[in-house]
Motif scaffolding. Structure first.
Motif, PDB file in Angstrom:
ATOM      1  N   GLN A   1      60.576  62.510  25.798  1.00  0.00           N
ATOM      2  CA  GLN A   1      59.804  63.580  26.424  1.00  0.00           C
ATOM      3  C   GLN A   1      59.169  64.511  25.398  1.00  0.00           C
ATOM      4  O   GLN A   1      58.380  65.380  25.761  1.00  0.00           O
ATOM      5  CB  GLN A   1      60.691  64.381  27.379  1.00  0.00           C
ATOM      6  N   ASP A   2      59.502  64.325  24.143  1.00  0.00           N
ATOM      7  CA  ASP A   2      58.976  65.198  23.098  1.00  0.00           C
ATOM      8  C   ASP A   2      57.606  64.689  22.640  1.00  0.00           C
ATOM      9  O   ASP A   2      57.459  63.529  22.253  1.00  0.00           O
ATOM     10  CB  ASP A   2      59.943  65.237  21.913  1.00  0.00           C
ATOM     11  N   GLU A   3      56.628  65.581  22.638  1.00  0.00           N
ATOM     12  CA  GLU A   3      55.253  65.159  22.317  1.00  0.00           C
ATOM     13  C   GLU A   3      55.085  64.712  20.868  1.00  0.00           C
ATOM     14  O   GLU A   3      54.198  63.912  20.567  1.00  0.00           O
ATOM     15  CB  GLU A   3      54.257  66.254  22.655  1.00  0.00           C
ATOM     16  N   MET A   4      55.929  65.176  19.964  1.00  0.00           N
ATOM     17  CA  MET A   4      55.818  64.766  18.573  1.00  0.00           C
ATOM     18  C   MET A   4      56.550  63.448  18.301  1.00  0.00           C
ATOM     19  O   MET A   4      56.046  62.586  17.586  1.00  0.00           O
ATOM     20  CB  MET A   4      56.380  65.845  17.641  1.00  0.00           C
ATOM     21  N   LEU A   5      57.733  63.285  18.879  1.00  0.00           N
ATOM     22  CA  LEU A   5      58.555  62.110  18.578  1.00  0.00           C
ATOM     23  C   LEU A   5      58.279  60.900  19.467  1.00  0.00           C
ATOM     24  O   LEU A   5      58.362  59.767  19.007  1.00  0.00           O
ATOM     25  CB  LEU A   5      60.040  62.467  18.675  1.00  0.00           C
ATOM     26  N   ALA A   6      57.971  61.137  20.707  1.00  0.00           N
ATOM     27  CA  ALA A   6      57.792  60.018  21.643  1.00  0.00           C
ATOM     28  C   ALA A   6      56.793  58.967  21.140  1.00  0.00           C
ATOM     29  O   ALA A   6      57.101  57.774  21.185  1.00  0.00           O
ATOM     30  CB  ALA A   6      57.388  60.532  23.024  1.00  0.00           C
ATOM     31  N   PRO A   7      55.629  59.359  20.637  1.00  0.00           N
ATOM     32  CA  PRO A   7      54.682  58.335  20.176  1.00  0.00           C
ATOM     33  C   PRO A   7      55.241  57.466  19.039  1.00  0.00           C
ATOM     34  O   PRO A   7      54.962  56.270  18.980  1.00  0.00           O
ATOM     35  CB  PRO A   7      53.479  59.143  19.693  1.00  0.00           C
ATOM     36  N   LEU A   8      56.027  58.046  18.151  1.00  0.00           N
ATOM     37  CA  LEU A   8      56.617  57.270  17.059  1.00  0.00           C
ATOM     38  C   LEU A   8      57.579  56.218  17.586  1.00  0.00           C
ATOM     39  O   LEU A   8      57.553  55.064  17.162  1.00  0.00           O
ATOM     40  CB  LEU A   8      57.375  58.183  16.092  1.00  0.00           C
ATOM     41  N   PHE A   9      58.445  56.625  18.495  1.00  0.00           N
ATOM     42  CA  PHE A   9      59.440  55.702  19.022  1.00  0.00           C
ATOM     43  C   PHE A   9      58.803  54.645  19.915  1.00  0.00           C
ATOM     44  O   PHE A   9      59.191  53.485  19.879  1.00  0.00           O
ATOM     45  CB  PHE A   9      60.540  56.470  19.762  1.00  0.00           C
ATOM     46  N   GLU A  10      57.825  55.050  20.702  1.00  0.00           N
ATOM     47  CA  GLU A  10      57.141  54.068  21.555  1.00  0.00           C
ATOM     48  C   GLU A  10      56.404  53.040  20.708  1.00  0.00           C
ATOM     49  O   GLU A  10      56.418  51.855  21.004  1.00  0.00           O
ATOM     50  CB  GLU A  10      56.203  54.787  22.521  1.00  0.00           C
ATOM     51  N   TYR A  11      55.787  53.487  19.628  1.00  0.00           N
ATOM     52  CA  TYR A  11      55.084  52.583  18.721  1.00  0.00           C
ATOM     53  C   TYR A  11      56.074  51.616  18.059  1.00  0.00           C
ATOM     54  O   TYR A  11      55.864  50.419  18.017  1.00  0.00           O
ATOM     55  CB  TYR A  11      54.352  53.398  17.647  1.00  0.00           C
ATOM     56  N   ALA A  12      57.152  52.159  17.556  1.00  0.00           N
ATOM     57  CA  ALA A  12      58.113  51.353  16.795  1.00  0.00           C
ATOM     58  C   ALA A  12      58.882  50.372  17.665  1.00  0.00           C
ATOM     59  O   ALA A  12      59.184  49.253  17.242  1.00  0.00           O
ATOM     60  CB  ALA A  12      59.093  52.266  16.060  1.00  0.00           C
ATOM     61  N   LEU A  13      59.176  50.759  18.885  1.00  0.00           N
ATOM     62  CA  LEU A  13      60.070  49.938  19.712  1.00  0.00           C
ATOM     63  C   LEU A  13      59.359  48.980  20.650  1.00  0.00           C
ATOM     64  O   LEU A  13      59.980  48.040  21.142  1.00  0.00           O
ATOM     65  CB  LEU A  13      61.002  50.846  20.507  1.00  0.00           C
ATOM     66  N   GLU A  14      58.105  49.222  20.922  1.00  0.00           N
ATOM     67  CA  GLU A  14      57.330  48.328  21.786  1.00  0.00           C
ATOM     68  C   GLU A  14      58.126  47.893  23.019  1.00  0.00           C
ATOM     69  O   GLU A  14      58.308  46.714  23.294  1.00  0.00           O
ATOM     70  CB  GLU A  14      56.874  47.106  20.992  1.00  0.00           C
ATOM     71  N   ASN A  15      58.630  48.873  23.753  1.00  0.00           N
ATOM     72  CA  ASN A  15      59.364  48.637  25.003  1.00  0.00           C
ATOM     73  C   ASN A  15      60.671  47.866  24.829  1.00  0.00           C
ATOM     74  O   ASN A  15      61.096  47.160  25.722  1.00  0.00           O
ATOM     75  CB  ASN A  15      58.464  47.937  26.034  1.00  0.00           C
ATOM     76  N   LYS A  16      61.296  47.998  23.684  1.00  0.00           N
ATOM     77  CA  LYS A  16      62.595  47.361  23.442  1.00  0.00           C
ATOM     78  C   LYS A  16      63.704  48.411  23.474  1.00  0.00           C
ATOM     79  O   LYS A  16      64.609  48.397  22.651  1.00  0.00           O
ATOM     80  CB  LYS A  16      62.582  46.623  22.107  1.00  0.00           C
ATOM     81  N   TRP A  17      63.637  49.316  24.429  1.00  0.00           N
ATOM     82  CA  TRP A  17      64.566  50.437  24.476  1.00  0.00           C
ATOM     83  C   TRP A  17      66.004  50.004  24.709  1.00  0.00           C
ATOM     84  O   TRP A  17      66.925  50.567  24.116  1.00  0.00           O
ATOM     85  CB  TRP A  17      64.128  51.451  25.524  1.00  0.00           C
ATOM     86  N   ASP A  18      66.210  49.041  25.597  1.00  0.00           N
ATOM     87  CA  ASP A  18      67.591  48.624  25.886  1.00  0.00           C
ATOM     88  C   ASP A  18      68.288  48.134  24.622  1.00  0.00           C
ATOM     89  O   ASP A  18      69.421  48.530  24.337  1.00  0.00           O
ATOM     90  CB  ASP A  18      67.629  47.545  26.968  1.00  0.00           C
ATOM     91  N   GLN A  19      67.605  47.293  23.852  1.00  0.00           N
ATOM     92  CA  GLN A  19      68.198  46.791  22.606  1.00  0.00           C
ATOM     93  C   GLN A  19      68.411  47.931  21.619  1.00  0.00           C
ATOM     94  O   GLN A  19      69.425  47.974  20.915  1.00  0.00           O
ATOM     95  CB  GLN A  19      67.311  45.718  21.958  1.00  0.00           C
ATOM     96  N   HIS A  20      67.454  48.844  21.548  1.00  0.00           N
ATOM     97  CA  HIS A  20      67.562  49.962  20.618  1.00  0.00           C
ATOM     98  C   HIS A  20      68.758  50.852  20.983  1.00  0.00           C
ATOM     99  O   HIS A  20      69.527  51.257  20.098  1.00  0.00           O
ATOM    100  CB  HIS A  20      66.268  50.776  20.614  1.00  0.00           C
ATOM    101  N   LEU A  21      68.918  51.149  22.259  1.00  0.00           N
ATOM    102  CA  LEU A  21      70.033  51.997  22.675  1.00  0.00           C
ATOM    103  C   LEU A  21      71.375  51.325  22.380  1.00  0.00           C
ATOM    104  O   LEU A  21      72.316  51.987  21.936  1.00  0.00           O
ATOM    105  CB  LEU A  21      69.908  52.339  24.160  1.00  0.00           C
ATOM    106  N   GLN A  22      71.458  50.036  22.602  1.00  0.00           N
ATOM    107  CA  GLN A  22      72.702  49.311  22.287  1.00  0.00           C
ATOM    108  C   GLN A  22      72.991  49.351  20.786  1.00  0.00           C
ATOM    109  O   GLN A  22      74.142  49.511  20.369  1.00  0.00           O
ATOM    110  CB  GLN A  22      72.621  47.875  22.785  1.00  0.00           C
ATOM    111  N   LEU A  23      71.952  49.214  19.984  1.00  0.00           N
ATOM    112  CA  LEU A  23      72.111  49.291  18.535  1.00  0.00           C
ATOM    113  C   LEU A  23      72.572  50.688  18.120  1.00  0.00           C
ATOM    114  O   LEU A  23      73.461  50.839  17.269  1.00  0.00           O
ATOM    115  CB  LEU A  23      70.790  48.937  17.850  1.00  0.00           C
ATOM    116  N   LEU A  24      71.995  51.705  18.731  1.00  0.00           N
ATOM    117  CA  LEU A  24      72.378  53.080  18.410  1.00  0.00           C
ATOM    118  C   LEU A  24      73.786  53.403  18.890  1.00  0.00           C
ATOM    119  O   LEU A  24      74.490  54.191  18.249  1.00  0.00           O
ATOM    120  CB  LEU A  24      71.362  54.055  18.984  1.00  0.00           C
ATOM    121  N   ASP A  25      74.200  52.811  19.998  1.00  0.00           N
ATOM    122  CA  ASP A  25      75.599  52.966  20.424  1.00  0.00           C
ATOM    123  C   ASP A  25      76.530  52.484  19.318  1.00  0.00           C
ATOM    124  O   ASP A  25      77.487  53.170  18.945  1.00  0.00           O
ATOM    125  CB  ASP A  25      75.886  52.154  21.690  1.00  0.00           C
TER     126      ASP A  25
END
Length: 132
Positions: free
Chosen positions: A24-48
């Motif tokens: 939801q952050d206007e500065m960070l969201a574009p970076l994460f969306e660019y880097a993850l290309e809709n791979k949020w589930d895998q990213h969250l599991q990795l961060l866990d």
């Protein structure tokens, strides 16, 4: 009501609440969306796994966050402000949800991670560019 970070359940809550704010952050969201290309589930599991290892020394994380962020910096320049916002949101999330020793450790480690990444990514890039 705040609770303590006792294990995987709390770490997952922290990771998901925090990255909900990041998206939801206007500065960070574009970076994460660019880097993850809709791979949020895998990213969250990795961060866990990453935060479980940071807080409980589980050994379940085998990635290289410095390399990943250095590659991101090559394509999308990271700034001190990016790191400051990331850290502010992380500390805010911990403080909203948790208290106790592991909560303090999480905030300390986040601060250390942010500092080291800035030193290695931002200052290294500045030093390399000033050589030429």
């Amino acid at each position: 009501m705040k609770t303590t970070i006792n294990g995987e359940e709390e770490v997952k809550l922290l990771v998901r609440q925090f990255y909900g704010k990041v998206l939801q952050d206007e500065m960070l969201a574009p970076l994460f969306e660019y880097a993850l290309e809709n791979k949020w589930d895998q990213h969250l599991q990795l961060l866990d796994k990453f935060w479980m290892n940071v807080l409980f020394y589980t050994g379940g994380y085998t990635g290289n966050p410095m390399q990943v962020h250095s590659q991101l910096h090559f394509f999308r320049k990271l700034t001190k402000e990016h790191f400051a916002v990331w850290l502010r949101l992380f500390v805010q999330t911990v403080d909203e949800l948790f208290e106790g020793e592991k909560a303090e450790l999480a905030k300390q480690r986040a601060h250390s991670i942010s500092t080291v990444m800035q030193l290695k990514i931002l200052h290294q890039a500045e030093a390399s560019s000033s050589i030429y």
